[in-house]
Design an enzyme around this catalytic site. Structure first.
Site, PDB file in Angstrom:
ATOM      1  N   ASP A 264       0.809  -1.219   0.000  1.00 54.67           N
ATOM      2  CA  ASP A 264       0.000   0.000   0.000  1.00 54.67           C
ATOM      3  C   ASP A 264       0.845   1.273   0.000  1.00 54.67           C
ATOM      4  OD1 ASP A 264       0.966  -0.326   2.541  1.00 54.67           O
ATOM      5  OD2 ASP A 264      -0.912   0.124   3.570  1.00 54.67           O
ATOM      6  N   GLU A 347      12.010  -3.224  12.536  1.00 56.12           N
ATOM      7  CA  GLU A 347      13.117  -2.612  11.803  1.00 56.12           C
ATOM      8  C   GLU A 347      14.368  -2.528  12.670  1.00 56.12           C
ATOM      9  OE1 GLU A 347       9.247  -0.451  10.574  1.00 56.12           O
ATOM     10  OE2 GLU A 347      10.161  -1.213  12.397  1.00 56.12           O
TER      11      GLU A 347
END
Length: 438
Positions: A264, A347
């Site tokens: 997205d 991350e």
């Protein structure tokens, strides 16, 4: 057989694949703790806050019975507190490492949870290599495109390959978003698209779609483990990315660049030229991130010196998943490369597992002054249901084939009894579908 935790294609998941929900949840918890704490007071310890000990008795007044009652209460509180501590310790050491991480209890396994500047001490899950069981649905390694950006594909053979990893999951917007992303990637030479779907079985419709685009691809089924399904916030996309990392490791690929690209996001074609040059780890800002509207490195004199991000949470590398790329030859030096099921810290923990240091980061996008990727996010909604009797979905019109296709994609379905009744218009006037189709 499909697990109860996985929705069928015609019953897509209703939760949004919006990573900012995780950040907002953490920020809300932090604000609530701050509001409850008196000004100037020291930070509270959750266990002591809920199981506080009685204040010291400076003066023992009253009868010996009262004093004895107080002593008995103190003994009871002490026994209760000790039993609760034992129960917490027992659960901590008996729960699996992945479950402890998902619940925020730390990894255990002898690894320290705090990090120092001198060395990297990772959670237990980061101290061992990936051990994922891959479910390969389909793949195609031949680039079927004749031209890319008005040049024959053969002219790009000298470029490093970009391994573009896209985690996805069944929902109403899945196929449209993958289609939109594919038409961006069609303009990118020397790219292998790794699509990892959060579903137990293979989606045959997606197999055909990916093959039709002609981009070299791999389609993996990579469901989230069931014990994380009900955790709030859930570690979305982790199982998908771990599967892609395992796929790369099993093939011993060391020539190319790894990039995590959600379905997205919005990508500038200039991003791919930038990340293809990555020697170790490159970074760049990402637009539409949380309160600041951006997340990315702070650069001085061509060097990354700090980071701009509205949610720090003690992360050494407070960056978005779309804000960095990794050279596979560099990553191959770290056999325990990993990404744990720890929402909001994926991350950070991944970059720690590959031994990243500040001086190794390569700023891209005009020293991180350009936005080449946007975290645009599409809000998910339930698939539509239209009341359109099955007797009218035969060959007398296109509606039968149309709704069968929509159902496979998880966009909409026809029902004999549910949903708003389908109306068909002609000459500006709406009529019952039975009137037109009879």
């Amino acid at each position: 057989m499909p697990s109860a935790y996985y929705a069928a294609l015609d019953q897509p998941l209703t939760s949004s694949d919006d990573e900012e929900e995780d950040i907002e949840w953490h920020q809300q918890q932090h604000r609530q703790r701050q509001q409850r704490r008196p000004k100037g007071a020291a930070p509270s310890i959750p266990f002591l806050a809920t199981h506080s000990l009685p204040p010291p008795m400076a003066h023992l007044r009253g009868s010996s019975g009262v004093v004895g009652s107080r002593r008995r209460c103190l003994r009871t509180a002490g026994l209760f507190g000790g039993a609760l501590i034992f129960l917490i310790a027992f659960c901590y050491f008996t729960l699996g490492t992945d479950t402890r991480l998902a619940l925020g209890l730390g990894g255990g396994g002898g690894g320290a949870t705090d990090d120092s500047d001198e060395g990297i001490h990772l959670d237990g899950i980061l101290s061992r290599a990936l051990n994922e069981s891959l479910h390969l649905c389909s793949e195609g390694h031949l680039d079927q495109r004749l031209y890319v950006q008005d040049k024959p594909v053969a002219q790009y053979g000298h470029l490093p390959i970009i391994y573009f990893v896209t985690p996805t999951y069944p929902r109403r917007e899945q196929i449209p978003e993958l289609t939109r992303l594919a038409h961006t990637l069609l303009h990118v030479p020397r790219l292998h698209w790794l699509v990892a779907n959060d579903q137990e079985g293979c989606n045959t419709f997606m197999d055909g779609m990916l093959k039709r685009f002609g981009i070299p691809y791999t389609h993996l089924a990579s469901p989230m483990p069931s014990n994380f399904r009900k955790v709030k916030p859930a570690p979305r996309g982790v199982a998908n990315r771990r599967a892609a990392l395992q796929w790369l490791r099993q093939r011993n690929l060391t020539d190319g660049v790894l990039y995590f690209g959600d379905d997205d996001n919005t990508y500038d074609l200039g991003l791919f030229s930038e990340i293809r040059q990555t020697q170790r780890v490159s970074m760049f800002p990402v637009g539409f991130i949380a309160d600041y509207g951006v997340s990315g490195p702070v650069v001085r004199k061509g060097k990354v010196v700090a980071f701009l991000d509205s949610w720090l949470a003690g992360r050494r590398w407070p960056v978005d998943m779309a804000g960095f790329a990794v050279n596979l030859e560099y990553m191959a030096q770290f056999p325990n490369v990993n990404m744990p099921y720890k929402p909001g810290f994926e991350e950070d923990r991944f970059l720690r597992s590959i031994g990243l240091r500040l001086d190794l980061i390569e700023p891209r996008g005009s020293n991180c002054s350009q936005i080449l990727v946007w975290h645009t996010q599409t809000k998910s909604k339930k698939a539509a249901v239209v009341r359109l009797e099955s007797e009218y979905l035969d060959g007398r019109s296109n509606l039968g084939a149309l709704f069968r296709s929509l159902k496979i994609m998880g966009v909409a379905s026809a029902s004999d009894t549910e949903g708003p009744k389908a109306l068909i218009s002609k000459n500006g006037k709406a009529s019952d579908h039975a009137t037109i189709l009879s």
